[in-house]
Each structure stands twice: as structure tokens, then as C-alpha cells.
Design a protein around this motif. Structure first.
Motif, PDB file in Angstrom:
ATOM      1  N   GLY A  17      -6.750  -1.740   4.811  1.00  0.00           N
ATOM      2  CA  GLY A  17      -7.128  -2.415   6.051  1.00  0.00           C
ATOM      3  C   GLY A  17      -8.625  -2.342   6.294  1.00  0.00           C
ATOM      4  N   GLN A  48       2.531  -3.384   3.415  1.00  0.00           N
ATOM      5  CA  GLN A  48       2.912  -3.504   4.820  1.00  0.00           C
ATOM      6  C   GLN A  48       4.337  -4.022   4.937  1.00  0.00           C
ATOM      7  N   ARG A  52      -3.923   1.931   5.495  1.00  0.00           N
ATOM      8  CA  ARG A  52      -5.123   2.152   6.315  1.00  0.00           C
ATOM      9  C   ARG A  52      -6.392   1.915   5.488  1.00  0.00           C
ATOM     10  N   LEU A  98      -2.169  -5.230   0.277  1.00  0.00           N
ATOM     11  CA  LEU A  98      -1.959  -4.851   1.669  1.00  0.00           C
ATOM     12  C   LEU A  98      -0.708  -5.523   2.230  1.00  0.00           C
TER      13      LEU A  98
END
Length: 371
Positions: free
Chosen positions: A37, A63, A34, A59
Motif C-alpha cells: 500500500g 487483499q 501495508r 496488492l
């Protein structure tokens, strides 16, 4: 023949997944995803390209890890539903399909479990790999190029970016040496088990009498440095040589002397970079490689086990860690773990995960035994 005990299998899989969730700290990964992001969404992200590349790469990696965990949990739930349906209706086809899927899920869970074993000081880092041809003449140089292709193909299959710093071509064929980075988290921890001497046995394509040839290549793996790493290299300790980049057959790649070779005088460590267009860029890239190797050397000497980070590879008889045999039979076998594969072509095309997982487990076992 009785089928598998699904109840017992589900209990084991569920317990293993809980252990993996705790070891990887999936909740923390979700929080970091998060945060990253939000950074990616910032309009000025690409004002600093190096930071943007780091953020987007991290990221993507996190992910991918979380997605892999979630997908495995979903597969286990779906498998449970399939077994329940098959048992209720007495459907032999459904139960046979469930048994096949159980084997695949077990393999996937074991593979993910290996990731939890990467807990060393530098395991999370990106990897800097150097390959050198050893005993065996032109066949050894060709083997070194085969190994470079193997590792870059492995990286491509996992969508890991590769940055080549230096390729020194042999006169007839293959490589004298090559250095490249694999830019993804945990690639140092993963690839560090590849450090050592690799041995190839085959009918030499360079022998007009078609004789079998044994050749060797050495692989060194060190972690890529971060800005927080402390390694001071005074200018007076470095000799800088510039030369003209060359490709296969000695053909000139650049019309200027843009390639750079750095020699660290106190240790004799030598690194080169020739893949950038300017001398300044090549020097900067070479310093990245040099500092990574010097840090690895420093840390290893502090711990009194240089082999642990660099691999004590002489690239000759008697110290090989893996054999690639193409003749008189075909097999690739790791001499430390006992893991082997019967399709050398597939392995040399990047199918390394089985060897890497076995190596990580073997290393973990050695650490526990020494504790």
C-alpha cells in the motif's frame, strides 16, 4: 428428520479456519498489504510500468485473499448468532435458514482450504498456457478455440488479466494453437492441473451428415519466469523467423512482417508471437514464452518427471484426462479425480473451479502417496 449438529459443525469449521490462517500466514499477508500500500501511494510508482503492474496486482490479490478469509470468519460468527437465536425462540424458519447457510459456508471453507495445498516450488507463479488442436481435424481446431475461451472466461470471472501471445488459426475454423498468460499469483499452481489431453464428443457442426465426432486438444501449462530465474539462451541456439500475422480465413492483420517465430535448435522448442504491433515487441514477448518453456523443461528433466510440469499430452485416443460429452448425453468428467458436471455449456463458459479444486486435491494426494 433431525437437523445438523451445529455445535460439532462450528468446532470443525473453527479448527479448519485456524489451520487455513496458519497455512496462508494471514498476519504476514496483512503486513505485506501495508508495505505494498505504501508503494502504491508513492508518486513515482508508474514511472516503471512493469513494476507498478506487478505491485498493484500483488496488492489486489493479497487483499482479496485476506478479505475472503475475514468474510468467511464473519459468516461463521453470523451463523452462530442465527442458530443461537433460532434455538432460544424455537424458530423453525431461522433454523432452516441456518441449515442452508451452513452448507454454503462449508463449501466456501473447503474452497479456501484448497488454496493451502498450493505449496509447490512454482505454484505461486503466474501461468503460461498453450493449447494445441490434436486428432479430429476441423472439430479438434474448433475444440481448441472452445478451450481457450473456457480458460479466458474463467480468468475474467476471477478478474485475472489475460495476455495473448500467439493465436494460430486453422484454415476452416478454430485454432491450430494458442499461447496466453494469466497474470495473477498462484494461477500456475491452480491451472497446472489442467495440463493433459482433453476429449470432446459431439454432433459435428462441420459434418453435413450430422454424425458424432470425437476430437482432442492438448493443454500445456508452465510457470511464468521471474527475473531471478536462471535460464541462459545463447543467440546461436535460436533461429528467428518473421512472417505476416494472419487471422481467421487467412486475412492479413498487419501490413508488415511483424510476427515472430523462435525455434530453440537444441530442443526443437518453437514459440510464436504475433499480437504486438512491432517485430521487436513480438520478439521480446516470444522470448518470455520460450524461456518459460525451457525453464520448465530443465527443471522437469532434473527431477526426472517431465509430465509433472508440462503434461505428457499426445492429444489422441488413450491418454485423455477429461471428457466433454455433448452427445448422446451431456456431462464433463475428469478421469483422474472422478469429478463431473452435468452442464457442459456452463463448464465451457468458464465454470471450472470445481474441476480445479478436485484436481489440486488429487495432485496433493498423489504427492503424499509417493512420499
Amino acid at each position: 428428520m433431525a437437523g445438523p449438529d451445529f455445535d460439532s459443525a462450528f468446532k470443525t469449521l473453527t479448527a479448519t479456519m485456524r489451520t487455513i490462517e496458519q497455512a496462508l500466514d494471514i498476519d504476514d499477508m496483512r503486513r505485506e498489504i501495508r508495505d505494498l500500500g505504501e508503494q502504491v501511494a508513492a508518486p513515482d510508482l508508474w514511472d516503471d510500468q512493469a513494476n507498478a503492474t506487478r505491485v498493484t496486482g500483488q496488492l489486489s490479490h493479497l487483499q482479496g485473499q485476506v478479505d475472503r478469509f475475514d468474510e468467511l470468519n464473519a459468516r461463521i460468527e453470523d451463523l452462530g448468532a442465527l442458530v443461537e437465536l433460532g434455538q432460544e425462540e424455537g424458530d423453525a424458519d431461522s433454523m432452516a435458514e441456518a441449515e442452508r447457510e451452513l452448507g454454503k459456508v462449508r463449501d466456501a471453507v473447503e474452497s479456501l482450504e484448497v488454496r493451502t495445498l498450493l505449496s509447490g516450488e512454482y505454484d505461486v507463479r503466474e501461468a503460461l498456457v498453450t493449447i494445441r488442436s490434436g486428432a479430429g481435424g476441423v472439430d479438434a481446431a474448433d475444440f481448441a478455440e472452445m478451450l481457450m475461451r473456457m480458460y479466458t472466461r474463467w480468468a475474467e470471472q476471477h478478474k485475472y488479466p489475460v495476455e495473448v501471445f500467439e493465436t494460430s488459426y486453422a484454415e476452416e475454423a478454430g485454432l491450430k494453437s494458442a499461447t496466453f498468460a494469466v497474470h495473477a499469483p498462484y494461477t500456475y499452481g491452480t491451472l497446472s492441473v489442467e495440463a493433459g489431453t482433453h476429449r470432446l464428443v459431439r454432433i459435428s457442426p462441420f459434418d453435413n451428415q450430422g454424425r458424432r465426432q470425437t476430437s482432442f486438444a492438448a493443454v500445456e501449462v508452465v510457470p511464468v519466469l521471474e527475473q531471478t530465474d536462471e535460464i541462459d539462451v545463447p543467440d546461436e541456439e535460436i533461429r528467428v523467423d518473421v512472417y505476416r500475422s494472419g487471422g481467421p480465413g487467412g486475412q492479413s492483420v498487419n501490413t508488415t512482417d511483424s510476427a515472430v517465430r523462435l525455434t530453440h535448435l537444441p530442443t526443437g522448442t518453437v514459440v510464436s508471437c504475433q499480437n504486438e504491433k512491432s517485430q521487436l515487441q513480438n520478439k521480446a514477448s516470444a522470448m518470455v514464452v520460450l524461456k518459460a518453456k525451457l525453464l520448465a523443461r530443465k527443471k522437469a528433466e532434473e527431477k526426472a518427471h517431465l509430465d509433472g510440469m508440462r503434461g505428457d499430452a499426445q492429444a489422441s485416443w488413450g491418454d485423455q484426462m477429461r471428457n466433454y460429452v455433448l452427445n448422446p448425453y451431456q456431462v464433463v468428467k475428469d478421469l483422474r479425480t472422478g469429478f463431473e458436471a452435468g452442464n457442459p455449456s456452463q463448464v465451457l463458459d468458464g465454470d471450472l473451479d470445481g474441476f480445479l479444486e478436485a484436481g489440486i486435491r488429487w495432485r496433493r494426494g498423489a504427492v503424499v502417496a509417493d512420499a
